[in-house]
Write a protein that holds these residues in place. Structure first.
Motif, short mmCIF file in Angstrom:
data_model
loop_
_atom_site.label_atom_id
_atom_site.label_comp_id
_atom_site.label_asym_id
_atom_site.label_seq_id
_atom_site.Cartn_x
_atom_site.Cartn_y
_atom_site.Cartn_z
N GLY A 1 0.80 -1.22 0.00
CA GLY A 1 0.00 0.00 0.00
C GLY A 1 0.84 1.27 0.00
O GLY A 1 2.05 1.22 0.12
N PRO B 1 -6.53 0.72 -4.61
CA PRO B 1 -6.86 -0.22 -3.53
C PRO B 1 -7.20 -1.62 -4.03
O PRO B 1 -6.78 -2.62 -3.44
CB PRO B 1 -8.06 0.46 -2.86
CG PRO B 1 -7.87 1.91 -3.14
CD PRO B 1 -7.27 1.98 -4.51
N TRP C 1 -4.02 -3.43 -4.98
CA TRP C 1 -3.25 -3.87 -3.81
C TRP C 1 -3.89 -5.10 -3.18
O TRP C 1 -3.20 -6.06 -2.82
CB TRP C 1 -3.18 -2.74 -2.78
CG TRP C 1 -2.23 -1.62 -3.10
CD1 TRP C 1 -2.55 -0.31 -3.28
CD2 TRP C 1 -0.80 -1.71 -3.27
NE1 TRP C 1 -1.42 0.43 -3.55
CE2 TRP C 1 -0.34 -0.40 -3.55
CE3 TRP C 1 0.11 -2.75 -3.21
CZ2 TRP C 1 1.01 -0.12 -3.77
CZ3 TRP C 1 1.46 -2.47 -3.43
CH2 TRP C 1 1.89 -1.17 -3.71
N LEU D 1 -2.15 -4.50 4.91
CA LEU D 1 -2.30 -3.30 4.09
C LEU D 1 -1.93 -2.08 4.92
O LEU D 1 -2.48 -1.88 6.01
CB LEU D 1 -3.74 -3.17 3.57
CG LEU D 1 -4.26 -4.33 2.72
CD1 LEU D 1 -5.70 -4.06 2.27
CD2 LEU D 1 -3.37 -4.55 1.49
N LEU E 1 -9.75 1.26 3.00
CA LEU E 1 -8.67 0.31 3.30
C LEU E 1 -8.97 -0.44 4.60
O LEU E 1 -8.82 -1.66 4.69
CB LEU E 1 -7.36 1.08 3.43
CG LEU E 1 -6.07 0.26 3.39
CD1 LEU E 1 -5.79 -0.23 1.98
CD2 LEU E 1 -4.90 1.10 3.89
#
Length: 301
Positions: free
Chosen positions: A34, A46, A49, A65, A83
Motif C-alpha cells: 500500500g 486499492p 493492492w 495493508l 482500506l
C-alpha cells in the motif's frame, strides 16, 4: 523471528512494483502493501493492492495493508476508511485517522512506526484500541525498547508482537508540503508526479557539501541506510518477533538472505549499500547517522 517487507515508500511504476514482489515471493514471511507517503500516488489502486495481497496470501505470506501516514483531505480519509474496511487483511495504522476507523469496527491492527509510541503505558493504550503488533519509532534506542517492553509486560498479560524497523532509509518526518515538488518549483497539487524521477528519493546536501537527508514527496528520510544486523541477538533476547526490511530499488534478495543468516546465528556482513552509507546510531543511543561498525573500524585503524 520473522522477516517482513515494509511498504514501498517511493513512487515506482506498477510494473516495477509487481516485479519487486515477484523477486521476493517465498523469501519473507510478512509483506506490507500500500501507499503510505502521498495520497496522490495511485499507480496501484486499492483493488490492485488487495488483488496482489490475495495472490501473496495464497502462497503463504501474511499480508498487511498499510495506510497513509499523513491524512490531509476528506478524499484521503475516505481512502483510508475503504482500506480499513477491506475485509480481507489486517491494516497497519500510521496515524489516528486509521485507528479511529479500526477502533470503531473493533478490528485488530498493526501500530505503525510513525505513531510515536515511547512508553509501556502508550503501548498498552494502543493495545486497548486494537493493536496486536507494533513497530517502534525508528529513533527509539535498543535500551529504550527494552524498557518499553518491560513496562508493558507489567501492565498487560495479553500478547503483543514487536516488529523492529531494521533496514532501509528511515522515515523521519512528514510535512504538509511536498519537498520534491518544491525542489522543482511546482505546487503540491500540480506536481507532475516528479517523485517518479527519484526511485529512492532525492538526496539533500548541506552548503558544506555533506550528505544530510533524503526527500521523498512529503517525507524526510535519513540519508544513510539503517542496518541493524549486529543487533539481532539483542532483539531476540527482548522477544522481538519480526524485523522489517524497507524496500529499496536494488536487489533486495541479498539483504533478505543476510538477515535470514543473521537470525540463524551466522556471522554475516551486509555489502548493500556500501558500508560507508550504512547507519545504526539510534539503536545505540547515538545520532542516527552514526555507525558503530564504522566507528569500530576507525578506532582499530
Amino acid at each position: 523471528m520473522r522477516i517482513s517487507l515494509g511498504p514501498i515508500q517511493y513512487y515506482w511504476p506498477a510494473e516495477q512494483i509487481k516485479s519487486f514482489y515477484d523477486q521476493l515471493r517465498g523469501k519473507v514471511e510478512l509483506i506490507y502493501l500500500g501507499e503510505t507517503v502521498c495520497g496522490r500516488r495511485r499507480e496501484m489502486g486499492p483493488a490492485e493492492w488487495v488483488g496482489l495481497g490475495k495472490e501473496l496470501a495464497e502462497e503463504g505470506h501474511e499480508v498487511v495493508l498499510s495506510a497513509l501516514g499523513l491524512v490531509e483531505a476528506r478524499s484521503e480519509a475516505a481512502q483510508v476508511k475503504r482500506l480499513c474496511e477491506n475485509g480481507d487483511f489486517m491494516v497497519e495504522a500510521n496515524d489516528f485517522t486509521a485507528i479511529s476507523f479500526l477502533e470503531a469496527n473493533k478490528t485488530p491492527f498493526v501500530a505503525g512506526p510513525s505513531l510515536n509510541i515511547y512508553s509501556g503505558r502508550a503501548l498498552r493504550e494502543m493495545q486497548k484500541l486494537g493493536a496486536r503488533r507494533w513497530v517502534p519509532p525508528v529513533e527509539l534506542p535498543g535500551q529504550g525498547l527494552r524498557q518499553v517492553l518491560s513496562e508493558f509486560a507489567e501492565l498487560s498479560e495479553d500478547p503483543m508482537e514487536t516488529e523492529v524497523y531494521a533496514y532501509g532509509r528511515m522515515p523521519l518526518a512528514f510535512s504538509a508540503r511536498c519537498f520534491t515538488a518544491r525542489h522543482y518549483g511546482l505546487g503540491k497539487d500540480d506536481c507532475d508526479f516528479v517523485c517518479k524521477n527519484h526511485p529512492e528519493g532525492l538526496g539533500v546536501v548541506t552548503r558544506a557539501g555533506e550528505s544530510f537527508l533524503t526527500i521523498n514527496g512529503i517525507q524526510a528520510q535519513s540519508f544513510g541506510c539503517l542496518n541493524l544486523l549486529p543487533a539481532l541477538t539483542d532483539m531476540k533476547q527482548m522477544g522481538v518477533s519480526a524485523v522489517r526490511l524497507s524496500p529499496r530499488p536494488v536487489d533486495m534478495t541479498e539483504v533478505v538472505e543476510a538477515f535470514r543468516a543473521g537470525i540463524n546465528g551466522e556471522d554475516v556482513q551486509l555489502t548493500e549499500p556500501d558500508p560507508g552509507m550504512q547507519c545504526d546510531g539510534y539503536w545505540w543511543g547515538q545520532p542516527g547517522c552514526g555507525s558503530r561498525a564504522v566507528e569500530n573500524y576507525q578506532a582499530e585503524t
